[in-house]
Design a protein around this motif. Sequence first.
Motif, mmCIF file in Angstrom:
data_model
loop_
_atom_site.group_PDB
_atom_site.id
_atom_site.type_symbol
_atom_site.label_atom_id
_atom_site.label_comp_id
_atom_site.label_asym_id
_atom_site.label_seq_id
_atom_site.Cartn_x
_atom_site.Cartn_y
_atom_site.Cartn_z
ATOM 1 N N ALA A 169 0.845 -1.201 0.000
ATOM 2 C CA ALA A 169 0.000 0.000 0.000
ATOM 3 C C ALA A 169 0.875 1.244 0.000
ATOM 4 O O ALA A 169 0.607 2.210 -0.708
ATOM 5 C CB ALA A 169 -0.909 -0.012 1.222
ATOM 6 N N GLU A 170 1.968 1.203 0.786
ATOM 7 C CA GLU A 170 2.862 2.356 0.845
ATOM 8 C C GLU A 170 3.528 2.608 -0.498
ATOM 9 O O GLU A 170 3.646 3.751 -0.941
ATOM 10 C CB GLU A 170 3.928 2.148 1.923
ATOM 11 C CG GLU A 170 3.531 2.743 3.249
ATOM 12 C CD GLU A 170 4.513 2.399 4.339
ATOM 13 O OE1 GLU A 170 5.701 2.195 4.043
ATOM 14 O OE2 GLU A 170 4.084 2.333 5.508
ATOM 15 N N ALA A 171 3.961 1.524 -1.135
ATOM 16 C CA ALA A 171 4.621 1.660 -2.438
ATOM 17 C C ALA A 171 3.668 2.298 -3.438
ATOM 18 O O ALA A 171 4.049 3.180 -4.206
ATOM 19 C CB ALA A 171 5.093 0.305 -2.931
ATOM 20 N N HIS A 172 2.407 1.868 -3.405
ATOM 21 C CA HIS A 172 1.419 2.441 -4.319
ATOM 22 C C HIS A 172 1.176 3.907 -4.008
ATOM 23 O O HIS A 172 1.053 4.742 -4.894
ATOM 24 C CB HIS A 172 0.098 1.663 -4.230
ATOM 25 C CG HIS A 172 0.074 0.505 -5.166
ATOM 26 N ND1 HIS A 172 -0.208 0.656 -6.498
ATOM 27 C CD2 HIS A 172 0.332 -0.797 -4.979
ATOM 28 C CE1 HIS A 172 -0.126 -0.521 -7.091
ATOM 29 N NE2 HIS A 172 0.200 -1.430 -6.185
ATOM 30 N N GLN A 173 1.126 4.192 -2.710
ATOM 31 C CA GLN A 173 0.889 5.573 -2.303
ATOM 32 C C GLN A 173 2.030 6.472 -2.779
ATOM 33 O O GLN A 173 1.797 7.564 -3.296
ATOM 34 C CB GLN A 173 0.772 5.615 -0.786
ATOM 35 C CG GLN A 173 0.196 6.917 -0.274
ATOM 36 C CD GLN A 173 0.475 7.087 1.200
ATOM 37 O OE1 GLN A 173 0.575 6.102 1.923
ATOM 38 N NE2 GLN A 173 0.607 8.314 1.633
ATOM 39 N N HIS A 174 3.257 5.976 -2.635
ATOM 40 C CA HIS A 174 4.406 6.768 -3.069
ATOM 41 C C HIS A 174 4.395 6.973 -4.573
ATOM 42 O O HIS A 174 4.715 8.054 -5.058
ATOM 43 C CB HIS A 174 5.707 6.104 -2.634
ATOM 44 C CG HIS A 174 6.049 6.359 -1.211
ATOM 45 N ND1 HIS A 174 6.413 7.605 -0.775
ATOM 46 C CD2 HIS A 174 6.078 5.569 -0.141
ATOM 47 C CE1 HIS A 174 6.653 7.553 0.529
ATOM 48 N NE2 HIS A 174 6.451 6.320 0.932
ATOM 49 N N ALA A 175 4.025 5.919 -5.320
ATOM 50 C CA ALA A 175 3.976 6.046 -6.774
ATOM 51 C C ALA A 175 2.936 7.087 -7.158
ATOM 52 O O ALA A 175 3.156 7.907 -8.050
ATOM 53 C CB ALA A 175 3.654 4.707 -7.408
#
Lengths: 272, 344
Positions: free
Chosen positions: B146-152
């Motif tokens: 979820a964090e990776a998606h949020q950062h992207a």
Amino acid sequence: MTMTISRATALIAEDEPLLAQALRAELASAWSQLEVLATVGDGASAVTQALALRPDVLFFDIRMPGQSGLEAAAELADEWPHDQPFPALVFVTAYDQYAVQAFETQAVDYVLKPVQPARLRKTIAKVQDALAKRAQGASDIEATLGQLRNLLGQVAEPAPGTAQGPLKMLQVSVGTSIRMVPVEDVVYFEAADKYVRVLTAGHEYLIRTPLKELLPQLDAQRFWQVHRGTVVRADGIDSVTRDEAGKLHLVLRGRAEKLAVSRLYAHLFKAM
Amino acid sequence: MRIDWIGKVQHLLQVLAFCLVVASIQYAFQPDRPYAPTTVYSLFIGLYTWAVIDLGRHLLPSSRETGWPQGVAGAGIVVAGILVGWFMGNASADRLCSLYGLYSGPPPDPVADRRNSILITILAGVTASYYFYAQNRGAYLERKMAEAHQHANEARLKLLETQLEPHMLFNTLANLRALIGVDPPRAQGMLDHMIAYLRATLDASRAATHTLKAEFDRLRDYLELMTVRMGPRLAYELRLPPELANHPVPALLLQPLVENSIQHGLEPKVEGGRITVSARREGEQLVLEVTDTGAGPKGDAASAKGFGMRQVRERLDTLHGDGASFDFAAAPGGGARTLLRLPF
């Protein structure tokens, strides 16, 4: 009777080559008798070329490498010979939040990029009008200076941390230690490349904070900007003298050197 | 240390339910033995085991990923939990049963009974520990995704902001307008790059990562647009070895760095400069480098505190922790250099 001056010379300062070329082309079709003397790509060259070529009209881009168009115009106003009428000034900008707002109320004109022929024709009419007035002898460098002062003031970015009130102490790194220098001891600040020289009655220090960032943190009542790169403590000024060329110089208390006052800030010194 | 007490109560309830199941299974295999004492023993052993493992693990340094102690300590705490659970649980249950008269006399075969009890405790202890471990790990992986998606998405939003920034947008359009008049084929080329550049924020897949080739293509679109605008003041070079073309990287990771090079490096410098972006493999590391010959870092080189820089740093930290590094400094020949190291 309205006299129209149709023959005129111009200087274009624009850092993007295609846009300079495009403006030149638009001007050629909208004002065929305007001769563009030169096109330059940065603020410093704009100043030197304008002084050398003495054009009637200046088209200055606002965002340029090195000096901005506004700063270049201010410096030019300072260097401009007193006996010559100052050129009509037109700023060209893609859109600068502060600037456009400021321009709305100013007589100095501006054109938005991409330049629209219809809008450019209006500007040209305005410029021709100004040139006609100038030909009748109404030199208005003071008005231009006032406008530039306002623009520079409004475009200046607000510094972070101004909410805590004016700066009281300077933290200056001297070798491996940090010296605390009370701001009220400072006679003047002078921009030097990326640094600022801090001069007190007996010492000289160097700090890394650029003058642009430092200025908003100082008490504007006590510290006056008198030149693009100089901010002086008002009660540290002993006297103001005018030389043969009409330039103002400050004599300081506690320091031997004299400071030049830019024309832009000469209005600060008037006898009561 | 912050302990999630609601989570602890949930774990306890789950453990107790599990103990009841174990007791029921035991009863099913030995219907001749009374249900009550078996349940009491099971509950007590479970309770002690839970207390030692679930509370005790906070006293040991635990892994960021799972919340469990790493290596030997992780296995050790399970063994300790089972041992303490078995001895203390049995002792407590013995006392409680004799106090309330639940004790039904010695079992017919004490040795076999003891052996069964040890086996069940070990089996149940290991199973339950593994269950909680896997649950923690799963939650961690989900959070990380979820964090990776949020950062992207943040990176895309940041790019969108740059695209819509009036100076960028209107100057690009002004250049396009000028080109249409004087050089239509070049205007078309510029428009194509602009379309691709704008599309990067509307990427339908919304993936958190894409290939290095895609990353470099986006940089090329941006740099091509800037080349038209800045003319001879900008030169650039993109060096991507073909064997790395399909290697995945966080989407738009390098974009803010190249933008910084233009904005703070080349734009303020009258003569402009050169930007070089390269990717290479060094052992088990992927090295990404953005170098410019611009104005160089202002003041303190270590103070790379702009939003773009901070975001790149945060992304690397979330994805790889200490496995990745970020280094921003003055380049040897003037200008600035950013060096990213990611696990390959």
